[in-house]
Design an enzyme around this catalytic site. Structure first.
Site, PDB file in Angstrom:
ATOM      1  N   ASP A  35     -37.546   7.263  36.231  1.00 30.51           N
ATOM      2  CA  ASP A  35     -38.312   8.394  36.759  1.00 30.51           C
ATOM      3  C   ASP A  35     -39.568   8.623  35.926  1.00 30.51           C
ATOM      4  OD1 ASP A  35     -36.381   8.702  38.623  1.00 30.51           O
ATOM      5  OD2 ASP A  35     -35.469  10.486  37.751  1.00 30.51           O
ATOM      6  N   LYS A  36     -39.448   8.464  34.614  1.00 29.89           N
ATOM      7  CA  LYS A  36     -40.601   8.700  33.749  1.00 29.89           C
ATOM      8  C   LYS A  36     -41.700   7.673  34.008  1.00 29.89           C
ATOM      9  CE  LYS A  36     -41.884   9.826  29.007  1.00 29.89           C
ATOM     10  NZ  LYS A  36     -41.419  10.000  27.625  1.00 29.89           N
ATOM     11  N   GLU A  37     -41.315   6.407  34.157  1.00 27.62           N
ATOM     12  CA  GLU A  37     -42.315   5.372  34.458  1.00 27.62           C
ATOM     13  C   GLU A  37     -42.998   5.660  35.792  1.00 27.62           C
ATOM     14  OE1 GLU A  37     -40.354   1.474  32.221  1.00 27.62           O
ATOM     15  OE2 GLU A  37     -39.566   2.135  34.149  1.00 27.62           O
ATOM     16  N   ASP A  39     -43.400   8.659  37.169  1.00 29.09           N
ATOM     17  CA  ASP A  39     -44.274   9.820  37.002  1.00 29.09           C
ATOM     18  C   ASP A  39     -45.546   9.470  36.239  1.00 29.09           C
ATOM     19  OD1 ASP A  39     -42.744  11.652  38.420  1.00 29.09           O
ATOM     20  OD2 ASP A  39     -41.454  12.056  36.705  1.00 29.09           O
ATOM     21  N   SER A  84     -41.524  18.209  47.240  1.00 25.04           N
ATOM     22  CA  SER A  84     -40.987  17.675  45.990  1.00 25.04           C
ATOM     23  C   SER A  84     -41.363  18.604  44.849  1.00 25.04           C
ATOM     24  CB  SER A  84     -41.565  16.283  45.720  1.00 25.04           C
ATOM     25  OG  SER A  84     -41.180  15.381  46.713  1.00 25.04           O
ATOM     26  N   GLU A 110     -31.527  25.756  36.545  1.00 22.04           N
ATOM     27  CA  GLU A 110     -30.422  25.176  37.309  1.00 22.04           C
ATOM     28  C   GLU A 110     -30.342  23.675  37.050  1.00 22.04           C
ATOM     29  OE1 GLU A 110     -30.845  26.345  41.514  1.00 22.04           O
ATOM     30  OE2 GLU A 110     -32.378  27.757  40.838  1.00 22.04           O
ATOM     31  N   LYS A 112     -30.433  19.878  37.856  1.00 20.17           N
ATOM     32  CA  LYS A 112     -31.064  19.014  38.865  1.00 20.17           C
ATOM     33  C   LYS A 112     -30.079  17.892  39.172  1.00 20.17           C
ATOM     34  CE  LYS A 112     -35.281  16.570  40.052  1.00 20.17           C
ATOM     35  NZ  LYS A 112     -34.592  15.400  40.626  1.00 20.17           N
ATOM     36  N   ASP A 114     -28.442  14.652  40.843  1.00 15.91           N
ATOM     37  CA  ASP A 114     -28.972  13.369  41.303  1.00 15.91           C
ATOM     38  C   ASP A 114     -28.162  12.898  42.500  1.00 15.91           C
ATOM     39  OD1 ASP A 114     -30.550  11.146  41.405  1.00 15.91           O
ATOM     40  OD2 ASP A 114     -29.546  10.086  39.779  1.00 15.91           O
ATOM     41  N   ARG A 133     -34.383  15.038  54.019  1.00 15.78           N
ATOM     42  CA  ARG A 133     -35.722  15.528  53.680  1.00 15.78           C
ATOM     43  C   ARG A 133     -36.802  14.772  54.431  1.00 15.78           C
ATOM     44  NH1 ARG A 133     -38.623  15.004  47.901  1.00 15.78           N
ATOM     45  NH2 ARG A 133     -38.908  12.913  48.728  1.00 15.78           N
ATOM     46  N   GLU A 167     -27.996  19.616  47.918  1.00 11.76           N
ATOM     47  CA  GLU A 167     -27.930  18.243  47.412  1.00 11.76           C
ATOM     48  C   GLU A 167     -26.513  17.726  47.603  1.00 11.76           C
ATOM     49  OE1 GLU A 167     -30.405  15.297  45.254  1.00 11.76           O
ATOM     50  OE2 GLU A 167     -30.842  17.225  46.212  1.00 11.76           O
ATOM     51  N   TYR A 215     -28.926  25.340  46.972  1.00  9.65           N
ATOM     52  CA  TYR A 215     -29.712  25.991  45.915  1.00  9.65           C
ATOM     53  C   TYR A 215     -30.875  26.834  46.419  1.00  9.65           C
ATOM     54  CZ  TYR A 215     -32.427  21.715  46.746  1.00  9.65           C
ATOM     55  OH  TYR A 215     -33.132  20.691  47.330  1.00  9.65           O
ATOM     56  N   LYS A 279     -37.401  27.695  38.213  1.00  8.99           N
ATOM     57  CA  LYS A 279     -38.097  28.363  39.315  1.00  8.99           C
ATOM     58  C   LYS A 279     -38.396  29.812  38.953  1.00  8.99           C
ATOM     59  CE  LYS A 279     -35.117  26.042  42.713  1.00  8.99           C
ATOM     60  NZ  LYS A 279     -34.084  26.329  43.734  1.00  8.99           N
ATOM     61  N   LYS A 303     -37.226  16.897  33.365  1.00  4.63           N
ATOM     62  CA  LYS A 303     -36.411  15.685  33.400  1.00  4.63           C
ATOM     63  C   LYS A 303     -36.024  15.269  31.983  1.00  4.63           C
ATOM     64  CE  LYS A 303     -35.825  13.754  36.815  1.00  4.63           C
ATOM     65  NZ  LYS A 303     -36.621  12.888  37.687  1.00  4.63           N
ATOM     66  N   CYS A 393     -29.620 -25.685  34.324  1.00  7.34           N
ATOM     67  CA  CYS A 393     -28.914 -24.683  35.129  1.00  7.34           C
ATOM     68  C   CYS A 393     -27.425 -24.723  34.803  1.00  7.34           C
ATOM     69  CB  CYS A 393     -29.138 -24.974  36.614  1.00  7.34           C
ATOM     70  SG  CYS A 393     -28.103 -23.985  37.712  1.00  7.34           S
ATOM     71  N   CYS A 396     -25.408 -26.271  37.930  1.00  6.15           N
ATOM     72  CA  CYS A 396     -25.543 -27.631  38.464  1.00  6.15           C
ATOM     73  C   CYS A 396     -26.185 -28.615  37.496  1.00  6.15           C
ATOM     74  CB  CYS A 396     -26.337 -27.602  39.770  1.00  6.15           C
ATOM     75  SG  CYS A 396     -28.083 -27.175  39.533  1.00  6.15           S
ATOM     76  N   CYS A 411     -34.005 -22.835  38.795  1.00  3.62           N
ATOM     77  CA  CYS A 411     -33.286 -24.063  39.126  1.00  3.62           C
ATOM     78  C   CYS A 411     -33.902 -24.570  40.422  1.00  3.62           C
ATOM     79  CB  CYS A 411     -31.798 -23.791  39.312  1.00  3.62           C
ATOM     80  SG  CYS A 411     -30.903 -25.202  40.007  1.00  3.62           S
ATOM     81  N   CYS A 416     -27.855 -26.563  44.501  1.00  5.29           N
ATOM     82  CA  CYS A 416     -27.145 -25.835  43.444  1.00  5.29           C
ATOM     83  C   CYS A 416     -26.120 -24.899  44.095  1.00  5.29           C
ATOM     84  CB  CYS A 416     -28.134 -25.026  42.616  1.00  5.29           C
ATOM     85  SG  CYS A 416     -27.354 -23.891  41.442  1.00  5.29           S
TER      86      CYS A 416
END
Length: 669
Positions: A35-37, A39, A84, A110, A112, A114, A133, A167, A215, A279, A303, A393, A396, A411, A416
Site C-alpha cells: 500500500d505504501k509503494e 501511495d 476512497s 476505528e 481499518k 482489510d 463499491r 466491510e 461503519y 474521522k 496505515k 533447470c 529438466c 528454461c 520441460c
C-alpha cells in the site's frame, strides 16, 4: 518546453502504472506492491499534476477511486458518493491534517479492516440491494451473495431509506479452516472475501465464513436529528448492525497518543486490519469541509507500515513457470505475520538476491507485501555465501539463460515438465478456457500420473473414469463436473482458444487485433505466414509490433505448434472466430468504434460492439488516428485520454442508446 514534454510523459506513465495496480488490487485481488509503494506513486502523480494542471486528465487515478467492477454482474448506480480515503503513514502527516481540521474537535478512531467494501441499501426498512463499491458511482449488484451473511439485518424496525457502508471479511482462524478443506488454494482472507461476494452461486457463498462490520450510514431525506458520527453508530447498533470493536472518540489533541495502543493490539486481532480510519465526529463540520472527486477532506486512513519479522532462510528452491521463467523463493523458519504462518518468501530473481546479499543461513526481515505477498526485505545477518541460481533447470537439466534484456533466467526447453504442467494449468484457468473442476491441484495430480501431459490429453480424460472413481476425493458428481467442463470448453470461440495456448506474444489483445484485421481463423494466419511479406504485413497492423510479428510467424511455422492446432481441431475446438450476423440496416458503415469502461445496459460491454459490427461498423481494441468513435463509461482508463488527444468522437452510454433508438436498433435480450 522539453521539460514540460518530459513531465507530461511521466504523468501518463504514472497514470497507466497506477491503473494497472488498481486492476491488480480491485479486480484480480492480487496486489503486487505494498500500500505504501502504491501511495508513493499516487503522491508523485498528484505533485506533478499540481505543477502541470494542463496535463491533468479527468480519467486520472487522482480524480477517481479505484474500481472493482466486473462485466458479469448487473450494474447499480449508487445513491450516495462512495469515495476512497487519503492515506498517511506517519504521525507527523496525521498531525498536520488534524491541525488544519481542528485540534479541539472530536474524532473517531476505528480499525481499518482489510476486506471487501459493500453498500447495503434499505427501502422503507427492508434490505433491497447489496452493491460493491465499483467506481464509486456505479457498483456491481451482489445482493443474493451478501444476504447469505446472517448478521446483516434483512429488515429494521424503522421504515426509513438507509444507505449503509460496511466491510466484508473473514476471521483468520475461520479462513484457515475453510482453506484447509480446499487444499490451501486461497491466498489470504481478503482475497477469499472479495472473491466470494462475486461468486456465481449464492449457495456456495453461504458455505463460506463471511462476516461484516458496518461503519457509516446515510438517511435519505435528512439526518433525523443525528448530528455526529457517534450518533450514526448508535443508530446502527440500535438496528442490530454488527459494529467493529475498539472504536473510540477523542479530541485532536489526544488522538496521536492513542495510536500506539492500536498498533500494539493489531497483531492480536482475530481479523485482518491494515491501519486505522480517523474521522471528524461533527457532521456539520464535515459538510463544510466537503470532499474531492476522490476522497473526503474530513477523514484520513492511518496505515501501518508492512510488519517486518526476523527469521532465518533454511533453504532456497525455485518455481518454473509456463514461459520457463525461474523464480527463487526462500524457505524460512515458520513465522507469524498478519495472522498467518509464513514458511516461504519470494526472492524475485538473482539480481535481487545479489542486492540483498541473501543466502541459506542468513537472518532476514520478511514482510507480507500489502499484507498478502510474503517477501524477503532485508538481510540482518549475512550468510556464509550469497546464493546463486543453478546453471541448469532443476526440472529438466536445460542450461538456464537470460532472454532478451530480462533480469530473469529462463528454461528454454519447451518440453520441460514444469513448463508443460504450468501450460496446462494456464489453459484451464478461469481467464482462459475456464474449465470447471480442473484447478491446479487436479492438473498436477493428472500430470504426475501421466494421464495429461499435453493440452490434447485433456480431451481424452474420459478413458480414466474408472481409475478416477477409485481415488479419494473423486465421486460421480465431481468427475461429471470435470468432464462436462472439458466438453463445454469446445464451445469457446477462437478469441479464447488461441490466447489460452500460452504462445509467446499471443495474448487476448493480439488475438482480437488479428481478428479485427481479417485474420479470423488459424488457416488464414498459417496462409499469411507462408508469404514472404508476412512480417511486413503484420507490422503494418496497428498494435502488432516487430517482436510480436516475428514471434507469431515463428509459432505458425513451427511443426509442433502446427501439430497441436491440428490435434485440437480434430478434437472439436474452434479455430475460427464466430461471425456476427450482419443487418441490412447499416448506420455505422465506415465507422471504427472502440469501447472502454463499464455500462448498465451492455454486460459484457462487447454486446454494444456486436451491435456496431452487426450494423455496418468496425470494432477495434485500441485507439488510433483511424478510430472514429469511443463508447466510454465509468472506469474508461487511458483509452479515453488518448481518444481525447486524437479528437476521436466520444460517446456516452446514454448517447449510444439514443443513436440505437433513432436508428430503430433494438437492444439484445
Amino acid at each position: 518546453m522539453a521539460k514540460a514534454t518530459s513531465e507530461k510523459k511521466r504523468i501518463l506513465e504514472l497514470s497507466k502504472l497506477i491503473n494497472k495496480h488498481n486492476q491488480n488490487y480491485y479486480i484480480e485481488n492480487s496486489p503486487t506492491i505494498t500500500d505504501k509503494e502504491y501511495d508513493e506513486l499516487l503522491q508523485e502523480l498528484r505533485e506533478l499534476e499540481k505543477k502541470f494542471p494542463e496535463f491533468v486528465s479527468k480519467d486520472s487515478p487522482t480524480q477517481k477511486p479505484g474500481s472493482d467492477l466486473t462485466p458479469q454482474f448487473t450494474k447499480f448506480k449508487h445513491k450516495i458518493p462512495v469515495l476512497s480515503l487519503e492515506n498517511t503513514y506517519n504521525e507527523t502527516e496525521l498531525q498536520e491534517w488534524i491541525s488544519k481540521t481542528g485540534e479541539s474537535e472530536f474524532y473517531s478512531v476505528e480499525w481499518k479492516i482489510d476486506g471487501a467494501s459493500i453498500l447495503l441499501y434499505y427501502e422503507n426498512g427492508t434490505l433491497t440491494s447489496c452493491v460493491t463499491r465499483g467506481t464509486g458511482g456505479i457498483g456491481d449488484l451482489v445482493t443474493e451473495n451478501v444476504k447469505t451473511i446472517s448478521s446483516i439485518p434483512k429488515k429494521i424496525s424503522e421504515k426509513i431509506n438507509l444507505s449503509v457502508r460496511g466491510e466484508i471479511f473473514m476471521n483468520f482462524d475461520e479462513f484457515e479452516s475453510f482453506n484447509e478443506e480446499y487444499g490451501g488454494k486461497f491466498a489470504n482472507p481478503r482475497n477469499l472475501a472479495a472473491g466470494s461476494i462475486k461468486h456465481k452461486d449464492p449457495m456456495e457463498v453461504a458455505k463460506r465464513p463471511l462476516r461484516i462490520y458496518v461503519y457509516d450510514a446515510v438517511i435519505s431525506g435528512g439526518r433525523k436529528g443525528i448530528e455526529s458520527h457517534e450518533g450514526i453508530l448508535n443508530l446502527l447498533k440500535t438496528h442490530k448492525f454488527p459494529i467493529a470493536p475498539d472504536t473510540i472518540f477523542v479530541t485532536g489533541k489526544d488522538l496521536i497518543g492513542k495510536i500506539e495502543s492500536f498498533r500494539k493490539k493489531k497483531e492480536s486481532m482475530p481479523f485482518p486490519v491494515d491501519g486505522l480510519v480517523i474521522k471528524l465526529n461533527d457532521l456539520k463540520l464535515r459538510d463544510s469541509l466537503g470532499e474531492t472527486s476522490h476522497s473526503p477532506r474530513w477523514a484520513r486512513a492511518f496505515k501501518f507500515d508492512a510488519l517486518l519479522k526476523e527469521t532465518v532462510i533454511e533453504e532456497i528452491d525455485f518455481a518454473i513457470g509456463r514461459t520457463g521463467k525461474i523464480t527463487p523463493r526462500a524457505k524460512v523458519t515458520p513465522t507469524q505475520i498478519a495472522g498467518t504462518t509464513v514458511s516461504f518468501a519470494t526472492l524475485h530473481n538473482q539480481d535481487y538476491i545479489d542486492q540483498l546479499g541473501a543466502g541459506i543461513g542468513a537472518k532476514v526481515l520478511i514482510s507480507k507485501r500489502g499484507e498478502i505477498i510474503p517477501a524477503v526485505e532485508k538481510v540482518t545477518s549475512p550468510p556464509k555465501t550469497v546464493f546463486k541460481l543453478p546453471d541448469k533447470c532443476p526440472a529438466c537439466e536445460t542450461k538456464l539463460q537470460k532472454v532478451d534484456d530480462s533480469v530473469d533466467y529462463f528454461c528454454t526447453n519447451r518440453h520441460c515438465p514444469e513448463r508443460k504442467k504450468n501450460t496446462l494449468i494456464f489453459f484451464c484457468s478461469k481467464k482462459q478456457m475456464n474449465i470447471e473442476g480442473l484447478g491446479e491441484k487436479q492438473i498436477e495430480l493428472f500430470f504426475d500420473k501421466g494421464w495429461v501431459k499435453d493440452i490434447p490429453d485433456l480431451y481424452q480424460m474420459t478413458k480414466y473414469k474408472n481409475e478416477l472413481l477409485e481415488m479419494d476425493g473423486f465421486g460421480e458428481k465431481s468427475i461429471k463436473i470435470i468432464f462436462d467442463g472439458i466438453e463445454k470448453s469446445k464451445e469457446k470461440d477462437f478469441r479464447f482458444v488461441l490466447p489460452s495456448l500460452g504462445l509467446n506474444e499471443v495474448g487476448p489483445k493480439v488475438t482480437e487485433i488479428l481478428i479485427e484485421n481479417g485474420y479470423d481463423s488459424i488457416d488464414k494466419l498459417i496462409q499469411l505466414c507462408k508469404s514472404k511479406e508476412a512480417e511486413s504485413e503484420l507490422k503494418n497492423i496497428h498494435g502488432i509490433g516487430p517482436r510480436t510479428a516475428i514471434a507469431l510467424i515463428g509459432h505458425l511455422k513451427d511443426k509442433e505448434t502446427l501439430s497441436l492446432f491440428q490435434k485440437l481441431q480434430k478434437l472439436g475446438l474452434k479455430f475460427h472466430a464466430d461471425e456476427i450476423q450482419k443487418s441490412e440496416n447499416q448506420p455505422f458503415l465506415g465507422q471504427s468504434w472502440c469501447v472502454s469502461g463499464s455500462f448498465e445496459n451492455f454486460q459484457p460491454r462487447d454486446v454494444a460492439m456486436d451491435l456496431v459490427t452487426k450494423h455496418g461498423g468496425k470494432k477495434v481494441s485500441s485507439i488510433s488516428s483511424k478510430t472514429t468513435h469511443l463508447l466510454h463509461g465509468p472506469g474508461a482508463g487511458s483509452k479515453l485520454e488518448k481518444a481525447t488527444e486524437l479528437g476521436v468522437q466520444l460517446v456516452t452510454e446514454d448517447e449510444f442508446l439514443a443513436i440505437l433508438k433513432k436508428e430503430n436498433i433494438p437492444l439484445p435480450n
